[in-house]
Design a protein around this motif. Structure first.
Motif, PDB file in Angstrom:
ATOM      1  N   UNK A  38      -0.106   0.772   9.256  1.00  0.00           N
ATOM      2  CA  UNK A  38      -1.531   1.060   9.356  1.00  0.00           C
ATOM      3  C   UNK A  38      -1.820   2.156  10.372  1.00  0.00           C
ATOM      4  N   UNK A  39      -1.141   2.131  11.498  1.00  0.00           N
ATOM      5  CA  UNK A  39      -1.338   3.196  12.486  1.00  0.00           C
ATOM      6  C   UNK A  39      -0.960   4.541  11.872  1.00  0.00           C
ATOM      7  N   UNK A  40       0.132   4.560  11.121  1.00  0.00           N
ATOM      8  CA  UNK A  40       0.589   5.789  10.489  1.00  0.00           C
ATOM      9  C   UNK A  40      -0.434   6.288   9.466  1.00  0.00           C
ATOM     10  N   UNK A  41      -0.963   5.410   8.637  1.00  0.00           N
ATOM     11  CA  UNK A  41      -1.911   5.878   7.624  1.00  0.00           C
ATOM     12  C   UNK A  41      -3.232   6.309   8.261  1.00  0.00           C
ATOM     13  N   UNK A  42      -3.639   5.665   9.346  1.00  0.00           N
ATOM     14  CA  UNK A  42      -4.852   6.087  10.050  1.00  0.00           C
ATOM     15  C   UNK A  42      -4.648   7.482  10.639  1.00  0.00           C
ATOM     16  N   UNK A  43      -3.499   7.706  11.270  1.00  0.00           N
ATOM     17  CA  UNK A  43      -3.203   9.022  11.838  1.00  0.00           C
ATOM     18  C   UNK A  43      -3.191  10.092  10.754  1.00  0.00           C
ATOM     19  N   UNK A  44      -2.488   9.837   9.657  1.00  0.00           N
ATOM     20  CA  UNK A  44      -2.412  10.810   8.567  1.00  0.00           C
ATOM     21  C   UNK A  44      -3.798  11.096   7.984  1.00  0.00           C
ATOM     22  N   UNK A  45      -4.620  10.060   7.864  1.00  0.00           N
ATOM     23  CA  UNK A  45      -5.968  10.234   7.341  1.00  0.00           C
ATOM     24  C   UNK A  45      -6.784  11.171   8.239  1.00  0.00           C
ATOM     25  N   UNK A  46      -6.788  10.866   9.525  1.00  0.00           N
ATOM     26  CA  UNK A  46      -7.584  11.682  10.456  1.00  0.00           C
ATOM     27  C   UNK A  46      -7.026  13.103  10.540  1.00  0.00           C
ATOM     28  N   UNK A  47      -5.707  13.251  10.588  1.00  0.00           N
ATOM     29  CA  UNK A  47      -5.113  14.591  10.637  1.00  0.00           C
ATOM     30  C   UNK A  47      -5.482  15.412   9.410  1.00  0.00           C
ATOM     31  N   UNK A  48      -5.435  14.807   8.231  1.00  0.00           N
ATOM     32  CA  UNK A  48      -5.773  15.527   7.004  1.00  0.00           C
ATOM     33  C   UNK A  48      -7.247  15.916   6.979  1.00  0.00           C
ATOM     34  N   UNK A  49      -8.105  14.999   7.412  1.00  0.00           N
ATOM     35  CA  UNK A  49      -9.531  15.312   7.481  1.00  0.00           C
ATOM     36  C   UNK A  49      -9.802  16.414   8.504  1.00  0.00           C
ATOM     37  N   UNK A  50      -9.092  16.366   9.612  1.00  0.00           N
ATOM     38  CA  UNK A  50      -9.259  17.381  10.643  1.00  0.00           C
ATOM     39  C   UNK A  50      -8.836  18.753  10.129  1.00  0.00           C
ATOM     40  N   UNK A  51      -7.709  18.832   9.447  1.00  0.00           N
ATOM     41  CA  UNK A  51      -7.242  20.113   8.908  1.00  0.00           C
ATOM     42  C   UNK A  51      -8.252  20.686   7.919  1.00  0.00           C
ATOM     43  N   UNK A  52      -8.815  19.835   7.091  1.00  0.00           N
ATOM     44  CA  UNK A  52      -9.814  20.297   6.124  1.00  0.00           C
ATOM     45  C   UNK A  52     -11.090  20.725   6.832  1.00  0.00           C
ATOM     46  N   UNK A  53     -11.550  19.939   7.792  1.00  0.00           N
ATOM     47  CA  UNK A  53     -12.772  20.273   8.514  1.00  0.00           C
ATOM     48  C   UNK A  53     -12.618  21.567   9.308  1.00  0.00           C
ATOM     49  N   UNK A  54     -11.412  21.849   9.801  1.00  0.00           N
ATOM     50  CA  UNK A  54     -11.186  23.101  10.519  1.00  0.00           C
ATOM     51  C   UNK A  54     -11.326  24.296   9.584  1.00  0.00           C
ATOM     52  N   UNK A  55     -10.964  24.130   8.314  1.00  0.00           N
ATOM     53  CA  UNK A  55     -11.085  25.210   7.333  1.00  0.00           C
ATOM     54  C   UNK A  55     -12.491  25.303   6.753  1.00  0.00           C
ATOM     55  N   UNK A  56     -13.102  24.144   6.510  1.00  0.00           N
ATOM     56  CA  UNK A  56     -14.354  24.102   5.758  1.00  0.00           C
ATOM     57  C   UNK A  56     -15.565  23.677   6.581  1.00  0.00           C
ATOM     58  N   UNK A  57     -15.360  23.382   7.849  1.00  0.00           N
ATOM     59  CA  UNK A  57     -16.408  22.977   8.793  1.00  0.00           C
ATOM     60  C   UNK A  57     -16.903  21.547   8.610  1.00  0.00           C
TER      61      UNK A  57
END
Length: 109
Positions: free
Chosen positions: A83-102
């Motif tokens: 669960x810790x791993x999937x939470x981290x991956x989720x937030x990291x993926x959202x962060x990468x997208x938000x950095x590109x798309x705001x």
């Protein structure tokens, strides 16, 4: 029943996914990190979408680091549970997208 939480880019393509069974209390952790308890409906998500700004996702990542006491660049190898791993991956993926798309959209199912 369970919590299926999706991160979506502006094209509404899935960029992140986290799954928790209905009795898994770690679902609440992700809702809390995203400051989204209003989308928590007990055995599942509310079935609603929310848009998060880059700043909101950055705050979620900073809160993750504080909660799990990680360094500036947390990695999957630091995770002590699935669960810790999937939470981290989720937030990291959202962060990468938000950095590109705001922003990034999240569906709480």
């Amino acid at each position: 029943m369970g919590h299926d939480i999706y991160g979506l880019n502006k094209a509404r393509e899935e960029i992140a996914y986290a799954r928790f069974s209905m009795g898994n209390r770690n679902a609440l952790l992700l809702y809390n990190l995203l400051d989204s308890l209003k989308f928590y409906a007990g055995v599942s998500g509310s079935g609603k979408f929310s848009t998060f700004s880059l700043q909101q996702i950055e705050r979620a990542m900073n809160d993750y680091k504080k909660f799990f006491k990680t360094g500036d660049s947390p990695s999957e190898s630091d995770c002590t549970s699935w669960d810790q791993k999937q939470i981290l991956k989720f937030i990291q993926s959202c962060l990468a997208t938000a950095q590109k798309e705001e922003s990034v959209e999240v569906y709480f199912g």
